[in-house]
Write a protein that holds these residues in place. Structure first.
Motif: not given
Length: 296
Positions: A202-222, A244-247
């Motif tokens: 995400v380049p520095a020129t992007v001023a705002a985006h949906p995940f501006m705060m906090g480290t996040t990980r999404i994992m899916t399983f078989a 919440l997972v869908m969000d």
């Protein structure tokens, strides 16, 4: 229906614990649904414990002992399993570290630090030491080793499909001396290309985006529902509530749309490595000149 895959109890303490739980449950004639009833825990959660993939919390251990008549066995062994699983790994990340080895896909958002699966020893040591300035060298070494060992999941027969989105500041920040940053960025580039993973910036020129705060990980399983893991300073949270997972998944998709394309992102990483390489070479020339002047 495919044959049930039983955990190898000899693999680890959690696998032994999970195999014993399954044995005692089946000996009592209970299904997973029946054992989970009244525990305030989901069926998939209990199934993952039986496979040695997740830690059993004390409240569930107490519930299992009461339902199975095991005289406190699972409560007494809770700490043993936790210690075996978290050697060198923060307690709040222990479940995630176990689950990532069984994931079908792993999607990371890294706004401040390089994800653990892409770190070098020097980088992992620097950020661990910064977070734990009073820790002994032995403790830091233990945590760094545990973090680097996690990357072995890329060597599995069917490794997780890894996708990471990084803020541009992550590859520009001088966490290490220039030569160390070159090593880190070249390592990221190599891992991505060898494992066919995807990294976006995400380049520095992007001023705002949906995940501006906090480290996040999404994992899916078989064979289990998807999970989200969010992390802050000295704490983390696993989220499995479907809405919440869908969000989080929708926000991650929007974040990807705001990031540079994968090839452009790798080009930025390589350009940053080249900048650090030039800086390292300039420092070497200055040091050699200083040594030469001292010898005059």
């Amino acid at each position: 229906m495919p044959a049930r895959k039983d955990p190898d109890a000899s693999t680890s303490v959690p696998c032994f614990y999970g195999a014993e739980l399954r044995y005692k449950r089946e000996q009592a004639g209970l299904t997973l649904e029946q054992l989970a009833e009244g525990s305030f825990r989901g069926l998939s959660f209990l199934s993952q414990i039986e496979r040695g993939e997740r830690r059993m919390p004390m409240d569930l251990a107490k519930h299992a002992d009461e339902r199975l008549g095991t005289d406190g066995f699972f409560q007494r062994r809770c700490d043993d399993v936790a210690k075996a699983r978290r050697a060198g790994i923060a307690e709040y990340f222990a479940d995630v570290a176990e689950l990532e080895r069984h994931a079908r896909t792993i999607e990371d958002w890294a706004p401040m630090l390089v994800p653990g699966l892409l770190q070098t020893k020097a980088y992992a040591t620097a950020i661990t030491r910064a977070a734990m300035p009073r820790a002994s060298d032995a403790k830091v070494d233990e945590m760094v080793s545990a973090r680097l060992e996690r990357a072995a999941l890329f060597d599995a027969d069917v490794p997780p499909k890894f996708w990471a989105v990084l803020d541009e500041s992550v590859v520009r920040s001088r966490v290490l001396p220039p030569a160390g940053m070159v090593e880190l960025l070249e390592h990221i580039d190599e891992v991505v290309r060898v494992t066919r993973s995807i990294v976006q910036i995400v380049p520095a020129t992007v001023a705002a985006h949906p995940f501006m705060m906090g480290t996040t990980r999404i994992m899916t399983f078989a064979d289990a529902p998807p999970l989200v893991y969010t992390e802050g300073v000295h704490h983390g949270q696993v989220i499995d509530y479907p809405p919440l997972v869908m969000d989080h998944q929708e926000s991650y998709d929007l974040l990807r749309a705001a990031a540079l394309a994968p090839e452009a992102s790798l080009a930025m990483i390589e350009a940053a490595a080249e900048d650090f390489r030039d800086e390292a070479q300039q420092q070497d020339r200055l040091e050699l000149r200083a040594v030469a002047q001292e010898q005059l």
